[in-house]
Every structure is written in C-alpha cells, then in structure tokens.
Motif scaffolding. Structure first.
Motif, PDB file in Angstrom:
ATOM      1  N   GLN A 119      14.111  30.655  20.787  1.00  0.00           N
ATOM      2  CA  GLN A 119      13.095  30.677  21.519  1.00  0.00           C
ATOM      3  C   GLN A 119      13.736  29.602  22.725  1.00  0.00           C
ATOM      4  N   ASP A 120      13.562  30.065  23.974  1.00  0.00           N
ATOM      5  CA  ASP A 120      14.302  29.258  24.828  1.00  0.00           C
ATOM      6  C   ASP A 120      13.707  29.758  26.155  1.00  0.00           C
ATOM      7  N   SER A 121      13.030  28.695  27.201  1.00  0.00           N
ATOM      8  CA  SER A 121      12.534  29.028  28.182  1.00  0.00           C
ATOM      9  C   SER A 121      13.651  28.601  29.379  1.00  0.00           C
ATOM     10  N   ILE A 122      14.528  29.554  29.425  1.00  0.00           N
ATOM     11  CA  ILE A 122      15.862  29.190  30.195  1.00  0.00           C
ATOM     12  C   ILE A 122      15.406  29.039  31.792  1.00  0.00           C
ATOM     13  N   THR A 123      14.540  29.642  32.264  1.00  0.00           N
ATOM     14  CA  THR A 123      14.299  29.893  34.037  1.00  0.00           C
ATOM     15  C   THR A 123      13.643  28.519  33.923  1.00  0.00           C
ATOM     16  N   GLN A 124      12.830  27.766  33.068  1.00  0.00           N
ATOM     17  CA  GLN A 124      12.007  26.463  33.116  1.00  0.00           C
ATOM     18  C   GLN A 124      13.071  25.757  33.256  1.00  0.00           C
TER      19      GLN A 124
END
Ligand code: CDP
Length: 218
Positions: free
Chosen positions: A163-168
């Motif tokens: 789980q990784d919010s890469i855009t943030q």
C-alpha cells in the motif's frame, strides 16, 4: 570530491531505481547504497517512538538522542537505529505514509546526507535516491534519472503487494524546500515504463562506456 566513484541514480517513487541500482552495483563490483532506506529508518523510529512525523521540533529532539549508524554489509548499505536493524519495518503502510513528511525536515536531511557522503570515502558506490545527483554528489559525472509513467509505477507497487500513495509522495518530494526531487542538469534520463531491469542496466552501462568509465568490451 569523494575519494571513490559514485554513480547517482535518482527518480520518483517506484520507478525501478532500487532494482536497477542493486543489479548495476553487482555487475560493477560496487557497493549498493539505498538512501531511501535511511529516510524510512528514521521515519520508522519516529513512529515507533510515538512522535508525530509532522511535528518538526519533536522529530528533531528525538533525533538528538538517537544513534544512527550506516555501514556496509554484503556489498550493500546497512543501517542501525540505536543498535536495532529496522529493515523488516521499512516498507510498512505507516512508513510509506509518513516518510516524505519526515524527509521535508532540512535538519533530518543534513544529518542523513553527511552519512551518505561518508560512503564516498569508503568505496565505489551506486547510490540511489531523490537528490543524489543534484545535492549529495553534484560533482559526480555519472548521473541517471529513472522515470516511468505514473500508471506503470502504481502497477509495480501493487504487484509487490504494498500500500503506497506514490502520487502523494511524489508531490511532497518534488515541492519540498530542501533538495527537492529534480532532474539534475547533466543527468541521463531513462524512461523505464517499457523496459526490464536488465534493459535499464544495459542502457546505463552503455552510457558509462561512452563516458569512458567502462571499457567497450565490458
Ligand atoms: O522505493 P521508493 O522510490 O518508493 O522510495 P525510497 O527510495 O525508499 O524513498 C522513500 C522516501 O524517502 C521518498 O519518497 C522521499 O520522501 C525520501 N527520500 C529522500 O527524500 N531523499 C532521498 N535521497 C531518498 C529518499
């Protein structure tokens, strides 16, 4: 100038830098240095200590009483926080969510950059991160920036089951005041969206031959 050779590999989240840097280091017989792991290790320690990652003065007072040791184990960078190896905790959802906030703190960066520069005195290294070519070793002539489309990067992370919010993270990393993620002026940019790890490594090796670091028959 560092006393050893540094190959700098920068790029956004999940662009494939780590896999490329590890394979390249192995082929060259250099040490692989993962600077993201250092920011992640500090972030894990902040969270495990119950400190709010957004509270800069609390983070800095925790760090003032923290021992961070960076070394080399099995040809790769290794880190101990107060004598503990944080490696199993570095890609948790909590660390993914907080690391870019901790990495905006300029005093955190200067402490870790000093440890990163120390590798330049120990061994030839392939060092990957966000600011290696632009801020940590701006004098190295061997700079690469690995990119990939946001869709491909999100797919790669999902395939790893993380789980990784890469855009943030990309937004925070690109807009922070101290050494943001930028393409160094003299970096060679590689779009890895449609390339394998070996394909990217091959392109880097080709470039290192052109630059005279490696013999043509390498
Ligand atoms: O593996 P991935 O590219 O997703 O991230 P990483 O290299 O493990 O880095 C994690 C985070 O640490 C980044 O999103 C940045 O916020 C920070 N970082 C940094 O600020 N400067 C570096 N040289 C390396 C990482």
């Amino acid at each position: 100038m560092p006393s050893h050779l540094i190959i700098a590999i920068d790029g956004p989240a999940a662009s494939g830098k780590s896999s490329v840097a590890r394979v390249l280091a192995r082929r060259l017989g250099y040490v692989y240095v993962n600077t993201g792991a250092m920011y992640r290790a500090v972030t894990w320690h902040v969270l495990a200590s119950g400190v709010d990652p957004a509270d800069q003065s609390a983070v800095l007072s925790l760090l003032a009483s923290t021992t961070i040791e960076c070394d080399i184990a099995g040809h790769e960078s290794a880190i101990l926080i107060n004598g503990v190896d944080p490696t199993p905790n570095l890609v948790s959802e909590a660390v993914n969510g907080a690391v870019s906030t901790v990495a905006t703190i300029s005093q955190v960066r200067s402490q870790l950059v000093a440890l990163q520069r120390a590798y330049g005195e120990k061994s030839n290294s392939v060092m990957e991160g966000r600011d290696i070519g632009s801020a940590v070793f701006p004098e190295t002539p061997y700079k690469f920036y690995i990119d990939a489309s946001v869709e491909v990067r999100a797919q790669r992370r999902a395939k790893q089951g993380l789980q990784d919010s890469i855009t943030q993270r990309d937004k925070l990393d690109s807009t922070r005041r101290t050494s943001p993620l930028v393409i160094a002026e003299d970096a060679h940019v590689i779009d890895s969206s449609h390339l394998t790890v070996d394909g990217v490594v091959g392109e880097i090796i080709g470039r290192l031959k052109i630059k005279g670091l490696l013999p043509t028959e390498f």
